[in-house]
Design a protein around this motif. Structure first.
Motif, PDB file in Angstrom:
ATOM      1  N   LEU A  21      51.123 -83.122   9.154  1.00  0.00           N
ATOM      2  CA  LEU A  21      49.896 -83.718   9.514  1.00  0.00           C
ATOM      3  C   LEU A  21      48.851 -83.502   8.289  1.00  0.00           C
ATOM      4  O   LEU A  21      47.936 -84.418   8.158  1.00  0.00           O
ATOM      5  N   ILE A  33      49.648 -85.506   5.666  1.00  0.00           N
ATOM      6  CA  ILE A  33      49.141 -86.935   5.595  1.00  0.00           C
ATOM      7  C   ILE A  33      47.760 -87.359   5.285  1.00  0.00           C
ATOM      8  O   ILE A  33      47.049 -88.200   4.979  1.00  0.00           O
ATOM      9  N   ASN A  72      45.385 -89.334   2.708  1.00  0.00           N
ATOM     10  CA  ASN A  72      44.485 -90.244   3.124  1.00  0.00           C
ATOM     11  C   ASN A  72      43.258 -90.430   2.329  1.00  0.00           C
ATOM     12  O   ASN A  72      41.995 -90.629   2.983  1.00  0.00           O
ATOM     13  N   TYR A  87      52.242 -92.990   3.887  1.00  0.00           N
ATOM     14  CA  TYR A  87      52.034 -92.067   4.985  1.00  0.00           C
ATOM     15  C   TYR A  87      53.652 -91.567   5.577  1.00  0.00           C
ATOM     16  O   TYR A  87      53.648 -90.414   5.876  1.00  0.00           O
TER      17      TYR A  87
END
Lengths: 337, 337, 337, 337
Positions: C16, C19, C23, C239
């Motif tokens: 996570l 990711i 972003n 992603y």
């Protein structure tokens, strides 16, 4: 008097006689019989080059199996918008190719214009979001009863080959085009850049027989497996093969095509200004209007309306076994004021 | 002396005569001719119930098109591991059904045992991670030359129907089973729970004709479109239809099946302990060993080895046009020490 | 306490975080972003050879797309009868390959025995009536929680390659096998003859990411088009790619696999004679009987029954985020008389 | 300054936060988690009617799976010639539907005119030689950045339903159309006759999430099996579902769509006469000529050329995370003489 389709015709007596002659004794099945084994030779002689040839029983099978050997499942198949593969085969190309997409182009008198095809091909994307340009399929004679000249075909196939496409010819009425152009079979097939040909016999006198002819022999590898899994490998293959042998070696293709072309041209001349496309095969397309179509039907002529209802167009097809009197009567009716 | 397959046979003279008789004049194409229009009635009379019947030219087409009407693309099709659809159709069921998966079960003498099928069905998952149980396909006569009894069929189809499956019968040699069981055609088809039947004629004397018979008529809706897009709708349909009409109405199915069954049984008796399966159709399976097979071949008998090489098994098939002398010679060779 | 599947797990915090770190700002879509462009290098380093690697979001997609690049539509895909592609992908191989057929073989502890595969391959017909032997698909770790040794894999892939088959490995739990065998990733993939690998990350800590790794790079040509037309090319590819990069470069694959393997082995030891298969990954298969399964469930343990109801078997899977107390409690319950 | 596509955008922080919040503990896989179970309710509330909703990760998957539930393999799918399903999905509709054929129609500003569609439908054959009219697929907002009015949609869907077709809406930019029209979501979906909607979120701020929304719930039966066998059922479903929940319940769809629409309209106004289509979503199409495109690129603007090279057209797309300064700079560049 039936001008609906050459599919309504019977089979030539020569074809039936040949079937009967082949009906002797037990022979190996699935294409190992003497007749099938002779197909390659027969078609090679006909086309003047070494080919591999296979017999199937329908034009849709011939076309779709041919396309399945030259298009990946993500392929784009370019064709005229009136092509049989687009309008009359219930999605067979998509089915046999595992999803390939048709790219349909307009074109006068049923013919694709080389420059138009070249432009469409240039505009077709090469990135992976698009189906990949894979095949050009041309119809000879076309669905509108016209015939491509060798030069046109060469221009089309050159454009296709330059970009790596294969070229398929739907020759359901190949014999009619050949008879009209009066040239060597090779001139409008392999010498003009065709890779695989559906060479029809059924419409022109056979019982149920179409040859798939590979000029590009490396393509054969997949074909036989596609044919088998599509249920188009006949166990008693001799009866299909012998039809093709007779059709070609016996000269039936020519005799019948010359006759139907000639009769169709006679109708075309009688039609005068109603004629929509040059008559270069055994089909005649007329703009008659609703009333005149009605009158012809009352006079006993059967034919199909063509295109949108409002156009008042009609298609008339001459069969190999069409009585000459039918044509005489039709001509008389057409010239009547 | 050829015992390779009933596919090596010629076509019955009655069939050829009927084709010739139908070769008169121009008639509507694509199934609108008088012969095709009579098929439903002919098959309904034969089976003693209202059916819809369609003609195709190969057993693979008959089977795969039948399956495509009863299996979704995510369907599971249960069949015997020796079934023709599993071993001899080059993946046609997966192709025609858009990916359906075969679930193959063993079974003595080529037959699925009802309890075994019921257990397999009970064990088959219902969640959406699995292909969904959709079809049971049984073969009559089986690939090993045996015939299901009506009671067995009923038990199988009841198990299938309880769980919502449709039942297809591959009847490439249906006539042989029927002749052996000497019962009404309905008894081993619709009265035993069959929904759709591939009823073969080619192996038993036709030129190229198989009937797809729908006892569950609601299934017909998709069939015709599947057939067309698979290239299995013949334009000159009359020639296929007339073969089926002659085969059934002329009693050819019975005459030929009785003859080949009888000759096969004679071989079976001559084979003695070498016989592997009861002879209930026109096929004989023998365990001969390598040496004895070799000797038979030297004596001029042609046949296929069967199964793994090490087993020394052989399959011999009697054709409708098999000379009786072939069989006499074979029996003599088999009883020879 | 949930031992249902490693699919019930959450995603690793490291995944996570990666990711979130990716972003930032707008980057080219469809695989042209910096993360995706780094995948080939990352996987090449991991496997010690130049590979082409692609990210997809499910194991079914990874497997089916891999198979579609190596099997023609008339191909036969050999696999263990417990393979995920056979039992848990709702017919995806048949769908993606356009009808290819699975040939399923038994094998102890979820493994195909090389000699058995070799025999099956030898018995598989080469004539065109049969689907053509095209692919061997092996699962590592297997569906029964065991791991192939390098030698076994080499024997299997040699048998396959000798006959021209390609070899696919379903590595949904590849990390667990690798951790158990404690060898170099190349040793049980390309050095053992694997051509294409589905290398899972989702079960072992990713959110939704699986790598398709091509050791045989010529195979890549079709893959990208198959992936696109199957809807498996993600627009915001970064992603998915970043999950794989983190999983591999961050050593998550090993950390998580070692932990779950260790915990599973602890359960296996506690199970004693109930253990059905050696514990070589994160799955434990036990023969418990109906009563004992019932008691465990009453004690709060969740797991799936396995196989036929009558066998009383159970599957327990350890997830990367499984609390150690769950395992302690389970072990205690299992040793209880 | 990147105006290439809204696919180049990042994901909204709210989306990432929601994923992180869902990343707690182990929950049932394959759609049985609390987030996925809430999707139906969430989408039903949004649309003001009871719907069934499913999450997938790409627009191509959403479209192709939707089409597979409403088209038979022999279906014809009518769409605008610029439709994403026709130009940018690499043949996915043909693949997922098992061969269905697209029928492409022109239409001003990317919209199908109801009368034109009605005419095309009337002209489409009903006989079994043709693919069968099965689906109308409309795009909202269209590929050219325009939005259908409710009335137009109603006229289109009425024409479709009268002939028994189902209607699919590709709503990859549904939020933009909705924001532009400022109406209730139901007004341009089920109240306007849409049967199934691909409701995009990825382009407008999600990481990878699209909803397939069934207004005609009977269609759901096949969808789940098609999705599974296409590899589009994610094991850890919660992470996709939670994106959709946040996108809808958090009002992200509106906030982002209003912003991108507004910025796009500003560009459209600055473009003056170069504007090709009304700006009714987040896309701007300009006729700039080669020179002006070149100059913009030298000034640091990235965008795609559109259509044939000779037209000199350009497409510029505003992303949800587009800096306002990019737009200001672009507007300044466009008004510059």
């Amino acid at each position: 008097m039936r001008f609906l389709s050459d599919n309504t015709a019977s089979a030539c007596p020569e074809i039936l006689a040949a079937i009967a002659a082949a009906n002797r004794g037990r022979v190996p099945a699935y294409g190992e019989d003497p007749w099938t084994l002779r197909l390659d030779r027969c078609l090679s002689d006909f086309f003047g080059t070494d080919v591999r040839a296979f017999a199937v029983t329908t034009g849709t099978a011939a076309n779709a199996l041919s396309l399945a050997t030259v298009s990946p499942p993500y392929g784009a198949i370019f064709a005229h918008e009136a092509a049989h593969i687009a309008t009359d085969e219930c999605g067979a190309p998509g089915f046999f190719c595992g999803g390939a997409q048709l790219v349909l182009l307009p074109g006068e008198h049923g013919r694709l214009a080389p420059e138009r095809f070249r432009a469409a091909l240039a505009a077709h994307p090469t990135h992976l979001h698009s189906v990949q340009a894979a095949v050009l399929s041309v119809t000879q004679a076309t669905e509108l009863g016209t015939a491509y000249r060798r030069r046109e075909l060469t221009q089309l196939t050159e454009a296709a080959h330059e970009r790596g496409l294969r070229v398929h010819m739907d020759g359901a009425r190949f014999a009619n085009a050949l008879a009209f152009l009066d040239c060597h079979p090779g001139d409008i097939s392999w010498r003009a850049g065709i890779d695989v040909l559906s060479f029809g016999a059924t419409k022109n006198g056979a019982l149920a027989a179409e040859a798939v002819v590979f000029f590009e022999r490396s393509l054969v590898q997949d074909f036989e497996l596609h044919r088998k899994r599509a249920g188009h490998l006949l166990s008693k293959s001799r009866y299909t093969a012998v039809q093709l042998l007779t059709y070609i070696e016996g000269g039936l293709w020519k005799k019948n095509a010359v006759r139907t072309n000639t009769l169709a041209q006679r109708i075309g001349r009688a039609a005068g200004e109603a004629l929509l496309h040059p008559v270069e095969a055994n089909e005649v397309f007329l703009r008659l209007g609703a009333e005149r179509r009605q009158r012809l039907r009352e006079d006993g002529f059967e034919f199909y309306d063509w295109g949108a209802e409002s156009c008042g167009e009609a298609r008339l097809v001459v069969s190999w076994d069409q009585p000459e009197e039918d044509v005489q009567a039709l001509c008389a009716a057409l010239v009547r004021p």
